[in-house]
Design an enzyme around this catalytic site. Structure first.
Site, PDB file in Angstrom:
ATOM      1  N   GLU A   1       8.242  -3.895   0.323  1.00 34.02           N
ATOM      2  CA  GLU A   1       7.671  -3.284   1.541  1.00 34.02           C
ATOM      3  C   GLU A   1       6.166  -3.481   1.411  1.00 34.02           C
ATOM      4  O   GLU A   1       5.530  -2.919   0.532  1.00 34.02           O
ATOM      5  CB  GLU A   1       8.067  -1.815   1.626  1.00 34.02           C
ATOM      6  CG  GLU A   1       7.858  -1.226   3.012  1.00 34.02           C
ATOM      7  CD  GLU A   1       6.493  -0.612   3.169  1.00 34.02           C
ATOM      8  OE1 GLU A   1       5.591  -1.311   3.703  1.00 34.02           O
ATOM      9  OE2 GLU A   1       6.305   0.545   2.777  1.00 34.02           O
TER      10      GLU A   1
ATOM     11  N   GLU B   1      -5.626  -6.724   6.404  1.00 30.69           N
ATOM     12  CA  GLU B   1      -5.379  -5.294   6.313  1.00 30.69           C
ATOM     13  C   GLU B   1      -6.627  -4.601   5.748  1.00 30.69           C
ATOM     14  O   GLU B   1      -7.094  -4.947   4.674  1.00 30.69           O
ATOM     15  CB  GLU B   1      -4.178  -5.053   5.390  1.00 30.69           C
ATOM     16  CG  GLU B   1      -3.645  -3.659   5.476  1.00 30.69           C
ATOM     17  CD  GLU B   1      -2.342  -3.481   4.717  1.00 30.69           C
ATOM     18  OE1 GLU B   1      -2.184  -4.108   3.657  1.00 30.69           O
ATOM     19  OE2 GLU B   1      -1.496  -2.702   5.178  1.00 30.69           O
TER      20      GLU B   1
ATOM     21  N   LYS C   1       7.011   2.727 -12.219  1.00 30.59           N
ATOM     22  CA  LYS C   1       5.611   2.436 -12.569  1.00 30.59           C
ATOM     23  C   LYS C   1       4.761   2.809 -11.360  1.00 30.59           C
ATOM     24  O   LYS C   1       4.642   2.045 -10.415  1.00 30.59           O
ATOM     25  CB  LYS C   1       5.456   0.948 -12.896  1.00 30.59           C
ATOM     26  CG  LYS C   1       4.331   0.620 -13.872  1.00 30.59           C
ATOM     27  CD  LYS C   1       2.941   1.015 -13.432  1.00 30.59           C
ATOM     28  CE  LYS C   1       2.331   0.067 -12.423  1.00 30.59           C
ATOM     29  NZ  LYS C   1       0.982   0.537 -11.983  1.00 30.59           N
TER      30      LYS C   1
ATOM     31  N   SER D   1       0.645  -4.115  -1.617  1.00 35.33           N
ATOM     32  CA  SER D   1      -0.010  -5.146  -0.810  1.00 35.33           C
ATOM     33  C   SER D   1       0.824  -6.430  -0.765  1.00 35.33           C
ATOM     34  O   SER D   1       1.627  -6.698  -1.669  1.00 35.33           O
ATOM     35  CB  SER D   1      -1.380  -5.455  -1.402  1.00 35.33           C
ATOM     36  OG  SER D   1      -1.231  -6.014  -2.691  1.00 35.33           O
TER      37      SER D   1
ATOM     38  N   CYS E   1       0.591   1.773   5.781  1.00 31.48           N
ATOM     39  CA  CYS E   1       0.828   0.344   6.051  1.00 31.48           C
ATOM     40  C   CYS E   1       1.177   0.101   7.517  1.00 31.48           C
ATOM     41  O   CYS E   1       1.122  -1.030   7.986  1.00 31.48           O
ATOM     42  CB  CYS E   1       1.870  -0.218   5.104  1.00 31.48           C
ATOM     43  SG  CYS E   1       3.165   0.914   4.701  1.00 31.48           S
TER      44      CYS E   1
HETATM   45  P1  ADP Z   1      -3.833  -2.354  -4.187  1.00 27.46           P
HETATM   46  O1  ADP Z   1      -4.278  -3.781  -4.136  1.00 27.46           O
HETATM   47  O2  ADP Z   1      -3.960  -1.692  -2.887  1.00 27.46           O
HETATM   48  O3  ADP Z   1      -4.384  -1.530  -5.307  1.00 27.46           O
HETATM   49  P2  ADP Z   1      -1.289  -3.303  -5.160  1.00 27.46           P
HETATM   50  O4  ADP Z   1      -0.321  -3.773  -4.167  1.00 27.46           O
HETATM   51  O5  ADP Z   1      -1.969  -4.341  -6.001  1.00 27.46           O
HETATM   52  O6  ADP Z   1      -2.294  -2.357  -4.411  1.00 27.46           O
HETATM   53  O7  ADP Z   1      -0.602  -2.268  -6.158  1.00 27.46           O
HETATM   54  C1  ADP Z   1       0.583  -1.569  -5.904  1.00 27.46           C
HETATM   55  C2  ADP Z   1       1.301  -1.371  -7.219  1.00 27.46           C
HETATM   56  O8  ADP Z   1       1.576  -2.640  -7.807  1.00 27.46           O
HETATM   57  C3  ADP Z   1       0.529  -0.600  -8.276  1.00 27.46           C
HETATM   58  O9  ADP Z   1       1.456   0.222  -8.980  1.00 27.46           O
HETATM   59  C4  ADP Z   1      -0.018  -1.693  -9.171  1.00 27.46           C
HETATM   60  O10 ADP Z   1      -0.305  -1.284 -10.489  1.00 27.46           O
HETATM   61  C5  ADP Z   1       1.136  -2.662  -9.164  1.00 27.46           C
HETATM   62  N1  ADP Z   1       0.802  -4.056  -9.498  1.00 27.46           N
HETATM   63  C6  ADP Z   1      -0.367  -4.709  -9.288  1.00 27.46           C
HETATM   64  N2  ADP Z   1      -0.274  -5.997  -9.696  1.00 27.46           N
HETATM   65  C7  ADP Z   1       0.993  -6.168 -10.180  1.00 27.46           C
HETATM   66  C8  ADP Z   1       1.723  -7.273 -10.732  1.00 27.46           C
HETATM   67  N3  ADP Z   1       1.167  -8.475 -10.857  1.00 27.46           N
HETATM   68  N4  ADP Z   1       2.995  -7.078 -11.097  1.00 27.46           N
HETATM   69  C9  ADP Z   1       3.575  -5.872 -10.956  1.00 27.46           C
HETATM   70  N5  ADP Z   1       2.952  -4.792 -10.450  1.00 27.46           N
HETATM   71  C10 ADP Z   1       1.673  -4.922 -10.054  1.00 27.46           C
END
Ligand code: ADP
Length: 500
Positions: free
Chosen positions: A273, A403, A199, A252, A307
């Site tokens: 990570e 960050e 994903k 994140s 990161c």
């Molecule tokens: P940012 O906040 O910088 O956009 P994220 O860490 O939220 O980055 O996103 C990294 C990945 O995690 C993306 O593929 C995002 O769609 C996915 N993601 C975001 N929220 C969730 C969740 N609750 N469960 C699983 N995957 C998630």
């Protein structure tokens, strides 16, 4: 088209790229498909235009993808030798190189990054990573174990361990190095004999969609790698799916905590990570000619969207004024502009949302009392933010603790080793750090005191497939790269054989 192919139109978008962007598809069970939930727009960060419409997966699509991956664990893939898996992976690495320019252009168009970075890191280093991991497919091994127990009396035992693929892997990736992060997860999973549902981030799903086309072309059996696209809800559905045996995530810290918490409800193993707030610690005796790479690679690589970006610079008092003046000169000279022009080193940020986040972090830094040192301008089209350096940020303020993930760093002077180590460690993160000094005794004395998964010396932000990568504290759980990456996708089974 290969990178550097003679027929490459300079600066132009390859015709294959335009054709791919017209109708990108997900891949489930070897079949290309649209998303049941419709589609969503992916934007070009250089000008804010819509680049492509990408399938939006429904929960039913996620379910089909996980079932396809589970079925593939029972099919020809499971019967394949390690050597056969190596062969397929090497073929995939070749295909990535053969289609390298196309992949690099797609990456720059969706992410905004420099085309040079896309070529070198997203494409070339991804191909090398797959080749490195391909070798491990033939090197999986257990142990034989002496067993002391003798019940019933007279019975003897010999035990051994088998390493077995953990099963269906949910791989959730971020937008900063989209193709590279997908490969960091898929390659060791395939070497271990697992199957994958990927994903990618909703901002940058396109190179992952192209990658799975190449995976199919390489001849991997149907269902071994599947990709579903959409937002966090799609990722959440994947993590919660009962058919998933392992979750691997880069992103994140806040999202990582949510994913880890949900995975633990089913006791699914997780590798995370996460974020960072890396310190770069520069001593009076450092080689000042290294300030160039320290700035270009350590802080501003990928426009600060890494990161491990050196977001906090600690500079010893004796070189402070000279180093700050040099840094200001270097940063002011970095060309700002779209990533498709290889001359530009500062490129647009990935999205309008992220541009707003970084802009807000800069404004908050000023409001919290830090002094901005630069007054640079960025193009007004697209998602640009001009680089900024700060002085005088209080240790507890957001600029020093949170960050930012953009072209921003805070500079702080220090006097003693103890003082700087305390400041360097004073964050919830612990991913990367660097020490800059010609004194090997000092460096070796301080390395154990730095709370970080990687400590670079006289360099920063240089990952390698053979070096374990991951975080202390809230920067993550587990390590990627090297043989550890393979272990993330293997279960250990003890086999105990009785004889008399
Ligand atoms: P940012 O906040 O910088 O956009 P994220 O860490 O939220 O980055 O996103 C990294 C990945 O995690 C993306 O593929 C995002 O769609 C996915 N993601 C975001 N929220 C969730 C969740 N609750 N469960 C699983 N995957 C998630």
């Amino acid at each position: 088209m290969r990178i550097g192919a003679p027929d490459q139109a300079p600066g132009g978008v390859a015709p294959d790229v335009t054709a791919f962007l017209d109708a990108p598809q997900m891949l489930i069970g070897g079949q290309s498909c649209a998303g049941e939930a419709g589609s969503f727009d992916v934007f070009n960060p250089a000008d804010g235009s819509v680049l492509a419409q990408v399938p939006e997966a429904s929960e039913a699509d996620v379910d089909r993808a996980v079932r396809a991956a589970a079925a593939a664990m029972q099919g020809p893939w499971a019967a394949m030798s390690g050597a056969a898996r190596t062969g397929l992976m090497l073929k995939l690495a070749d295909l990535i190189e053969e289609n390298g320019e196309e992949l690099a252009q797609i990456e720059t168009l969706e992410n905004g990054k420099s085309i040079m970075m896309s070529r070198l890191i997203e494409v070339m280093s991804s191909a090398e990573y797959i080749r490195y991991m391909a070798g491990y497919a033939t090197k999986i091994r257990g142990e034989t174990l002496d067993v002391s127990i003798a019940i019933p009396p007279g019975t003897q035992y010999t035990a051994f361990t088998r390493k077995e693929p953990v099963g269906v892997v949910a791989a959730i990736t971020p937008w900063n190095f989209p193709l590279n992060m997908a490969v960091w997860k898929i390659a060791p999973a395939l070497a271990a004999g697992c199957t994958v549902v990927l994903k990618p981030a909703e901002e940058t799903p396109l190179t992952s969609l192209r990658l799975v086309e190449l995976i199919r072309e390489a001849g991997f059996p149907d269902g071994v790698v599947n990709v579903v696209t959409g937002g966090g809800a799609v990722g959440a559905a994947l993590v919660a799916h009962p058919g998933v045996n392992k979750v691997t995530f880069t992103g994140s810290t806040d999202t990582g905590i949510k994913i880890g918490t949900r995975a633990m409800q089913d006791v699914k193993p997780v590798t995370l990570e996460l974020g960072g707030k890396a310190p770069m610690v520069m001593f009076d005796d450092m080689d000042l000619s290294l300030l160039g790479p320290a700035t270009g690679i350590g802080i501003f690589l990928n426009t600060g969207q890494t990161c491990c970006a050196g977001a906090r610079l600690f500079i010893q008092r004796g070189i402070y004024d000279e180093a700050v003046s040099t840094l200001k000169g270097i940063v002011s000279s970095l060309p700002i502009g779209p990533g498709m022009d290889p001359a530009n080193q500062i490129n647009p940020l990935v999205s309008a949302k992220h541009q707003a986040h970084v802009t807000a972090a800069i404004e908050r830094g000023i409001a919290d009392g830090a002094t901005p040192l630069l007054d640079l301008t960025a193009p007004s089209d697209g998602y640009f933010v001009a680089p900024q350096l700060f002085e005088g940020a209080a240790p507890s303020c957001a600029l020093m603790q949170e960050e930012v993930f953009g072209p921003v760093a805070a500079i702080t002077p220090f006097d003693t080793e103890d003082e700087v180590i305390a400041m360097a460690n004073d964050v919830r993160y612990g991913l990367g750090a660097s020490l800059w000094s010609k004194d090997i005794n000092r460096v070796m004395r301080l390395v154990p005191k730095v709370q970080a998964g990687t400590v670079w010396v006289n360099s920063h932000n240089i990952p390698d497939q053979n070096m374990p990568f991951g975080g202390f504290k809230q920067s993550g759980l587990g390590r990627e790269h090297g043989s550890t990456a393979l272990d993330n996708f293997l279960e250990t089974k003890a086999v105990c054989v009785a004889y008399s």
